[in-house]
Structure formats: structure tokens, C-alpha cells
Write an enzyme that holds these catalytic residues in place. Structure first.
Site, PDB file in Angstrom:
ATOM      1  CD  GLU A  57      32.154  51.382  36.369  1.00 47.48           C
ATOM      2  OE1 GLU A  57      33.040  50.684  36.894  1.00 47.48           O
ATOM      3  OE2 GLU A  57      32.201  52.620  36.311  1.00 47.48           O
ATOM      4  CG  ASP A  58      32.425  49.213  40.466  1.00 44.33           C
ATOM      5  OD1 ASP A  58      32.237  50.108  39.606  1.00 44.33           O
ATOM      6  OD2 ASP A  58      33.103  49.422  41.486  1.00 44.33           O
ATOM      7  CG  ASP A  84      27.250  57.469  41.694  1.00 47.07           C
ATOM      8  OD1 ASP A  84      26.169  57.203  42.230  1.00 47.07           O
ATOM      9  OD2 ASP A  84      28.002  58.358  42.107  1.00 47.07           O
ATOM     10  CG  PHE A 111      29.308  54.634  49.550  1.00 41.99           C
ATOM     11  CD1 PHE A 111      29.720  55.447  48.500  1.00 41.99           C
ATOM     12  CD2 PHE A 111      30.226  53.756  50.105  1.00 41.99           C
ATOM     13  CE1 PHE A 111      31.026  55.375  48.001  1.00 41.99           C
ATOM     14  CE2 PHE A 111      31.532  53.677  49.620  1.00 41.99           C
ATOM     15  CZ  PHE A 111      31.928  54.492  48.574  1.00 41.99           C
ATOM     16  NE  ARG A 149      39.417  47.187  46.669  1.00 39.21           N
ATOM     17  CZ  ARG A 149      38.988  48.188  45.896  1.00 39.21           C
ATOM     18  NH1 ARG A 149      37.928  48.024  45.132  1.00 39.21           N
ATOM     19  NH2 ARG A 149      39.604  49.347  45.898  1.00 39.21           N
TER      20      ARG A 149
HETATM   21  P1  5GP Z   1      30.329  57.625  38.112  1.00 38.27           P
HETATM   22  O1  5GP Z   1      31.406  58.162  37.231  1.00 38.27           O
HETATM   23  O2  5GP Z   1      29.270  56.866  37.348  1.00 38.27           O
HETATM   24  O3  5GP Z   1      29.746  58.709  38.978  1.00 38.27           O
HETATM   25  O4  5GP Z   1      31.012  56.698  39.156  1.00 38.27           O
HETATM   26  C1  5GP Z   1      31.302  55.394  38.907  1.00 38.27           C
HETATM   27  C2  5GP Z   1      32.313  54.905  39.908  1.00 38.27           C
HETATM   28  O5  5GP Z   1      32.115  55.504  41.184  1.00 38.27           O
HETATM   29  C3  5GP Z   1      32.176  53.419  40.145  1.00 38.27           C
HETATM   30  O6  5GP Z   1      32.989  52.702  39.270  1.00 38.27           O
HETATM   31  C4  5GP Z   1      32.665  53.270  41.562  1.00 38.27           C
HETATM   32  O7  5GP Z   1      34.057  53.139  41.585  1.00 38.27           O
HETATM   33  C5  5GP Z   1      32.311  54.583  42.206  1.00 38.27           C
HETATM   34  N1  5GP Z   1      31.077  54.451  42.985  1.00 38.27           N
HETATM   35  C6  5GP Z   1      29.853  54.909  42.689  1.00 38.27           C
HETATM   36  N2  5GP Z   1      28.956  54.584  43.625  1.00 38.27           N
HETATM   37  C7  5GP Z   1      29.649  53.885  44.551  1.00 38.27           C
HETATM   38  C8  5GP Z   1      29.286  53.231  45.776  1.00 38.27           C
HETATM   39  O8  5GP Z   1      28.129  53.199  46.202  1.00 38.27           O
HETATM   40  N3  5GP Z   1      30.290  52.584  46.437  1.00 38.27           N
HETATM   41  C9  5GP Z   1      31.574  52.568  45.989  1.00 38.27           C
HETATM   42  N4  5GP Z   1      32.465  51.952  46.727  1.00 38.27           N
HETATM   43  N5  5GP Z   1      31.957  53.175  44.861  1.00 38.27           N
HETATM   44  C10 5GP Z   1      30.994  53.813  44.149  1.00 38.27           C
END
Ligand code: 5GP
Length: 177
Positions: free
Chosen positions: A97-98, A101, A150, A163
Site C-alpha cells: 500500500e502507498d 490513512d 496530503f 505521480r
Molecule cells: P484509507 O482507507 O487508509 O483512509 O486510505 C488509504 C488510501 O487513501 C491510500 O491508498 C491513498 O490512495 C489515499 N490517501 C490517503 N492519504 C493520502 C494522501 O495524503 N495523498 C494521496 N494522494 N492519497 C492519499
């Protein structure tokens, strides 16, 4: 709209961290059949670098989930746009995963992939925003803990932009974070 990017994690730090994570993973998965599953699109650069740094054989597949689009706030609703195509029954899976959050995407995907009966599922995430967690998912291999900003770059976008950046930056839109 004026979007500015500020550097948060330089390219060299990412490179060193990816190598460190790959070394740990290579040791832990020695003599196992490892499948990396990347969460698209954000994790594709990270997965490619991680895979190239592993010293053990591995294969990969991808799963695509719906993204934030133009918003910088998660809707909390996870949708699978394209599922993996490989059978993973009895395989050792590393979900790549990147950013973690809220943790909701990973929770959803772990449940989804578990139904396919893999031998094991572990998590490798490049970035974690602990302040934002709604649920706690153990991250087995973590790159960096970051503040609640973000971020973009190294495969991660804002509205499909940025990207290509080789570093991780955070954005300000019209002077606001
Ligand atoms: P979660 O389900 O944990 O809330 O969200 C995870 C996903 O939200 C990540 O895989 C990513 O795609 C997106 N995300 C969360 N924070 C960021 C951020 O700071 N920048 C971007 N571009 N995407 C984010």
C-alpha cells in the site's frame, strides 16, 4: 487553482528505506512463495522498487480500488474497481500500500483477500498517518510515519498529477494545506 508541492521525503531517503524493507522481507520470506499485491494506482512505483530490491524470487498482482478523485478527503467507502487475477489459495501474500490513512481500505482488502484462502497476509506500507486512523491495522513493514498532510509523488497523485515526482511532497492548494 494554485497547487504548490513542498518536499517532505527526499529521493535518497526513500531509496534507503525501500532497500531496508526489502532486506527484511527477503529474510522473512526465504524459501516461501511470495506474491506481492499492489494497491493501484498509488503503490505501483513503490512495489516496482521493492520487488527489484528483494533478494528472493517473487511474483506480483494488482488490485484497483476507487480513489479520492479531486478530493483530498477519504469518503470511507471502498470499492474494488479491478480484482487480482492470480489464484492465491495457500500462498503467502504481501499487500503493498502507498499510504495508510484511516485504515479502512486495508481492512476492507484484508477481508476481501482472506476469502480467497491465502496461507498468510501481511502488510507493507510506504507511509502511515497515525493521527488519521479510524481503525488499527498492524503494519508489518512500514516505511515512514508522516504528519496529517496530503502527500503526492513517488506514484501518489493529486487528481492524477504529480505521480512522476521522484520524492514525496505535500501540497498546498491556494495557500492552504
Ligand atoms: P484509507 O482507507 O487508509 O483512509 O486510505 C488509504 C488510501 O487513501 C491510500 O491508498 C491513498 O490512495 C489515499 N490517501 C490517503 N492519504 C493520502 C494522501 O495524503 N495523498 C494521496 N494522494 N492519497 C492519499
Amino acid at each position: 487553482m494554485n497547487v504548490k508541492v513542498f518536499k517532505l521525503i527526499p529521493e535518497e531517503d526513500i531509496k534507503n528505506k525501500v532497500k531496508e524493507l526489502a532486506d527484511r522481507i527477503s529474510k522473512d520470506y526465504l524459501n516461501k512463495e511470495l506474491i506481492l499485491i499492489g494497491i493501484l494506482k498509488g503503490a505501483f512505483v513503490f512495489l516496482a522498487d521493492l520487488m527489484r530490491n528483494l533478494t528472493i524470487p517473487s511474483s506480483c498482482d494488482f488490485i484497483k480500488v476507487s480513489s479520492y478523485g479531486k478530493s483530498t478527503e477519504s469518503s470511507g467507502i471502498v470499492k474494488i474497481v479491478a480484482d487480482i487475477s492470480m489464484p492465491i489459495e495457500d500462498k503467502d501474500i504481501l499487500l503493498v500500500e502507498d499510504i495508510v490513512d484511516t485504515g479502512l481500505t486495508l481492512q476492507y482488502l484484508i477481508n476481501h483477500l482472506s476469502l480467497k484462502k491465502p496461507k498468510s497476509i501481511k502488510i507493507c506500507a510506504l507511509l502511515d498517518k497515525p493521527e488519521r486512523h479510524k481503525i488499527e491495522i498492524p503494519i508489518d513493514y512500514l516505511g515512514f510515519t508522516i504528519p496529517n498532510k496530503f502527500v503526492v509523488g513517488y506514484g501518489i497523485d493529486y487528481d492524477e498529477k504529480f505521480r512522476y515526482l521522484p520524492y514525496i511532497g505535500y501540497i498546498e492548494i491556494n495557500g492552504e494545506e
